[in-house]
Design an enzyme around this catalytic site. Structure first.
Site, PDB file in Angstrom:
ATOM      1  N   GLU A  10      10.645   1.583  10.002  1.00  0.00           N
ATOM      2  CA  GLU A  10      11.648   2.625   9.703  1.00  0.00           C
ATOM      3  C   GLU A  10      10.920   3.945   9.888  1.00  0.00           C
ATOM      4  OE1 GLU A  10      13.332   5.348   8.648  1.00  0.00           O
ATOM      5  OE2 GLU A  10      13.137   4.837   6.527  1.00  0.00           O
ATOM      6  N   LYS A  56       0.853  -1.203   0.000  1.00  0.00           N
ATOM      7  CA  LYS A  56       0.000   0.000   0.000  1.00  0.00           C
ATOM      8  C   LYS A  56       0.880   1.241   0.000  1.00  0.00           C
ATOM      9  CE  LYS A  56      -2.101   2.456   3.247  1.00  0.00           C
ATOM     10  NZ  LYS A  56      -2.187   3.781   2.625  1.00  0.00           N
ATOM     11  N   GLU A 109      11.531  16.477  14.290  1.00  0.00           N
ATOM     12  CA  GLU A 109      11.898  16.238  12.886  1.00  0.00           C
ATOM     13  C   GLU A 109      11.068  17.155  12.001  1.00  0.00           C
ATOM     14  OE1 GLU A 109      10.665  12.519  11.026  1.00  0.00           O
ATOM     15  OE2 GLU A 109      12.548  12.469   9.926  1.00  0.00           O
TER      16      GLU A 109
HETATM   17  P1  NDP Z   1       2.473   8.357   8.584  1.00  0.00           P
HETATM   18  O1  NDP Z   1       3.868   8.037   8.819  1.00  0.00           O
HETATM   19  O2  NDP Z   1       1.638   8.694   9.738  1.00  0.00           O
HETATM   20  O3  NDP Z   1       1.851   7.103   7.835  1.00  0.00           O
HETATM   21  C1  NDP Z   1       0.703   7.161   7.060  1.00  0.00           C
HETATM   22  C2  NDP Z   1       0.513   5.770   6.483  1.00  0.00           C
HETATM   23  O4  NDP Z   1       0.296   4.846   7.542  1.00  0.00           O
HETATM   24  C3  NDP Z   1      -0.632   5.662   5.550  1.00  0.00           C
HETATM   25  O5  NDP Z   1      -0.291   4.742   4.548  1.00  0.00           O
HETATM   26  C4  NDP Z   1      -1.727   5.099   6.432  1.00  0.00           C
HETATM   27  O6  NDP Z   1      -2.643   4.370   5.672  1.00  0.00           O
HETATM   28  C5  NDP Z   1      -0.939   4.201   7.354  1.00  0.00           C
HETATM   29  N1  NDP Z   1      -1.565   4.040   8.670  1.00  0.00           N
HETATM   30  C6  NDP Z   1      -2.149   4.982   9.400  1.00  0.00           C
HETATM   31  N2  NDP Z   1      -2.577   4.459  10.577  1.00  0.00           N
HETATM   32  C7  NDP Z   1      -2.245   3.162  10.569  1.00  0.00           C
HETATM   33  C8  NDP Z   1      -2.394   2.101  11.494  1.00  0.00           C
HETATM   34  N3  NDP Z   1      -2.995   2.279  12.674  1.00  0.00           N
HETATM   35  N4  NDP Z   1      -1.905   0.895  11.149  1.00  0.00           N
HETATM   36  C9  NDP Z   1      -1.295   0.710   9.970  1.00  0.00           C
HETATM   37  N5  NDP Z   1      -1.121   1.677   9.052  1.00  0.00           N
HETATM   38  C10 NDP Z   1      -1.594   2.891   9.347  1.00  0.00           C
HETATM   39  O7  NDP Z   1       2.435   9.433   7.426  1.00  0.00           O
HETATM   40  P2  NDP Z   1       2.237  10.930   7.267  1.00  0.00           P
HETATM   41  O8  NDP Z   1       2.100  11.168   5.842  1.00  0.00           O
HETATM   42  O9  NDP Z   1       1.162  11.427   8.152  1.00  0.00           O
HETATM   43  O10 NDP Z   1       3.655  11.538   7.740  1.00  0.00           O
HETATM   44  C11 NDP Z   1       3.786  12.216   8.930  1.00  0.00           C
HETATM   45  C12 NDP Z   1       5.227  12.305   9.356  1.00  0.00           C
HETATM   46  O11 NDP Z   1       5.884  11.080   9.126  1.00  0.00           O
HETATM   47  C13 NDP Z   1       6.078  13.310   8.597  1.00  0.00           C
HETATM   48  O12 NDP Z   1       5.981  14.573   9.159  1.00  0.00           O
HETATM   49  C14 NDP Z   1       7.473  12.762   8.749  1.00  0.00           C
HETATM   50  O13 NDP Z   1       8.039  13.243   9.938  1.00  0.00           O
HETATM   51  C15 NDP Z   1       7.250  11.276   8.900  1.00  0.00           C
HETATM   52  N6  NDP Z   1       7.610  10.561   7.689  1.00  0.00           N
HETATM   53  C16 NDP Z   1       8.692   9.751   7.759  1.00  0.00           C
HETATM   54  C17 NDP Z   1       9.095   9.072   6.648  1.00  0.00           C
HETATM   55  C18 NDP Z   1      10.289   8.194   6.689  1.00  0.00           C
HETATM   56  O14 NDP Z   1      10.931   8.007   5.673  1.00  0.00           O
HETATM   57  N7  NDP Z   1      10.587   7.567   7.820  1.00  0.00           N
HETATM   58  C19 NDP Z   1       8.404   9.207   5.366  1.00  0.00           C
HETATM   59  C20 NDP Z   1       7.246  10.044   5.409  1.00  0.00           C
HETATM   60  C21 NDP Z   1       6.884  10.684   6.540  1.00  0.00           C
HETATM   61  P3  NDP Z   1      -4.240   4.472   5.937  1.00  0.00           P
HETATM   62  O15 NDP Z   1      -4.530   5.889   6.285  1.00  0.00           O
HETATM   63  O16 NDP Z   1      -4.876   4.025   4.675  1.00  0.00           O
HETATM   64  O17 NDP Z   1      -4.500   3.533   7.030  1.00  0.00           O
END
Ligand code: NDP
Length: 473
Positions: free
Chosen positions: A245, A172, A376
């Site tokens: 990660e 996904k 971050e």
């Molecule tokens: P998130 O890291 O919060 O993740 C969103 C993803 O997680 C969506 O695919 C969502 O799918 C899924 N998700 C949400 N809730 C759950 C759950 N309970 N169980 C499983 N999957 C879930 O993304 P954001 O876009 O909100 O990013 C926020 C912050 O994340 C950024 O500010 C940055 O700091 C960090 N980030 C870090 C990254 C990295 O490389 N480590 C990359 C991108 C962001 P769905 O809604 O369909 O459930």
């Protein structure tokens, strides 16, 4: 309007409901993504579970398939890079600061790399003539959830080792950037048996459904720590194996003997690459007080000289922030720093217009305790902090829940290397940052993650041990 479909059990699956994916440079619609229903997700996981029975059997078939996928990626590289740039915002080509063409090329490299990686059993010495071997068996259906900063690259990091190990996949991509990965799902189906690789899309609750599905045996998630903890909690209920990660607040420590002209461009690129939206990018710079003004000045000059713009404009070096929530977060952190007394050495504001553009920003006269130092930012804004002693710099660098990467910069590489063991980060460099050869494992300490990706360790994360102990009577 270009309507994208999911890949479930080898077939293209459309949905009556969907949503528009927007170009972060213009606000225009790039394409329409499907919204996967719970029933369709169930069908994808069940198809993956059925396909697993056969896919796990023949390692040589899997290796050939991975090579074929690498070929498909290269054949469609221009199309994929263009689409990636449209939905993510990064330049089609730029190289120094990250671009879509390089991201797609690296995807192909990962499939080739894992196609050749050894997975033979390890033989345990035995003194009674029996044969003891440690095998790495697949786990079953792997649920992979990937973010919006490197939609294609981070998906390939997970998909290639998962498939080589003999698992089947339901992937996904982020709701902000699903289109390139949906297209990859269609393209890879040319090389894969039905059900081995499924790509679904949606927003809201799909991730949670994936991580709680009883047929899923492995979860790999890249994203925020907040969501990562929910994923770990869901995995624990069923003891699903999990790799997380989760980002970092990666420090660079600049010692008093550096050649500022030499290091400033490297620090700048490692901080502003991909418009700062990289988990491993330098997020805060600790500079010895004697070099502080010089480093601030050099980084500010670089920030002012960068060309920010639409990813499809060939002059662009840095694209927009990918999405509105992230844009607002970066803007709020910069505003908070300004109101706390930070000096804006470059940038400092959003760029007027339809896109999520933010000026490359250098903030001086900030310190720990300011949000943009402690949190971050994940965007094109970098705080520069001064220190007096190495011990103090290391302690302040470590004073974070995160522990992903860090770097130490000095003209004396032995002196810089002596600090590395003291840094609480999974990858630490001297006089470099963001170097990731394919064989190098990548693992976060503390809240930056669980498990490893890349290299042989990344592959082993998609396996479980089976020991065979044969006694010849
Ligand atoms: P998130 O890291 O919060 O993740 C969103 C993803 O997680 C969506 O695919 C969502 O799918 C899924 N998700 C949400 N809730 C759950 C759950 N309970 N169980 C499983 N999957 C879930 O993304 P954001 O876009 O909100 O990013 C926020 C912050 O994340 C950024 O500010 C940055 O700091 C960090 N980030 C870090 C990254 C990295 O490389 N480590 C990359 C991108 C962001 P769905 O809604 O369909 O459930």
């Amino acid at each position: 309007m270009n309507q994208f479909s999911m890949t479930i059990n080898g077939s293209r699956v459309s949905t009556s409901s969907g949503y528009d994916v927007l170009n972060p440079s213009t606000g225009e619609v790039v394409g329409r993504a499907p919204l996967c229903s719970p029933q369709q997700l169930g069908a994808a996981v069940e198809a993956a579970d059925r396909a697993y029975r056969t896919w796990r059997g023949d390692e040589s078939v899997r290796r050939e398939t991975l090579r074929a996928i690498a070929g498909i990626i290269r054949e469609h590289a221009a199309e994929l890079a263009s689409l990636l740039s449209l939905e993510q915002g990064k330049p089609v080509t730029s190289f120094e600061l990250g671009d879509a063409t390089t991201e797609i090329e690296i995807c192909a490299m990962y499939f080739d790399y894992y196609a050749d990686l050894d997975l033979s059993p390890e033989i345990v010495p035995s003194d009674d003539g029996s044969r003891i071997a440690i095998h790495r068996r697949p786990l079953g259906v792997a649920a992979l959830i990937t973010p919006w900063n490197f939609p294609a690259y981070l998906s390939s990091w997970k998909v290639a080792p998962a498939l080589l190990a003999g698992n089947t996949v339901v992937l996904k991509p982020s709701e902000f950037t699903p289109l390139t990965v949906l297209r990859m799902g269609q393209l890879f189906s040319q090389a894969l048996p039905p059900g081995v690789f499924n790509v679904v899309a949606g927003d809201g609750s799909l991730g949670q459904l994936m991580t709680t599905h009883p047929l899923v045996r492995k979860i790999s998630f890249t994203g925020s720590t907040v969501t990562g903890k929910k994923v770990a909690a869901a995995a624990a209920q069923d003891l699903k194996r999990v790799t997380l990660e989760l980002g970092g607040n990666d420090p660079a420590i600049v010692l008093d003997d550096v050649d500022v002209d030499q290091i400033a461009p490297q620090i700048f690129n490692a901080s502003f690459g991909n418009a700062g939206q990289v988990c491993t990018n330098i997020k805060r710079v600790y500079v010895h007080r004697s070099k502080y003004d010089e480093v601030v000045e050099a980084l500010a000059e670089l920030a002012k000289s960068v060309r920010v713009g639409d990813g499809h404009d060939p002059r662009t070096q840095l694209g927009p922030i990918n999405n509105r929530p992230q844009f607002e977060r970066v803007r709020d952190l910069v505003n908070d720093a300004k109101s706390s007394g930070a000096r804006v050495a470059a940038g400092g504001s959003a760029i007027e217009g339809a896109g999520f553009f933010f000026q490359p920003t250098i903030l001086a006269n900030v310190s720990d305790g300011t949000r943009i130092v402690d949190e971050e930012q994940f965007g094109p804004a970098l705080p520069i902090v001064s220190f007096d002693t190495e011990e103090e710099a290391v302690a302040r660098a470590n004073n974070s829940h995160y522990g992903l990467t860090a770097s130490v910069w000095s003209s004396d590489s032995t002196r810089a290397a002596s600090l590395l063991p003291q840094l609480e980060s999974g990858t630490v460099w001297t006089n470099a940052h963001n170097r990731f050869p394919l064989d190098q494992p990548f693992a976060g300490q503390k809240w930056s993650g669980i498990g490893a990706e890349n290299g042989r360790d990344g592959l082993l994360g998609y396996t479980q041990i089976q020991v065979t102990h044969e006694v010849h009577g």
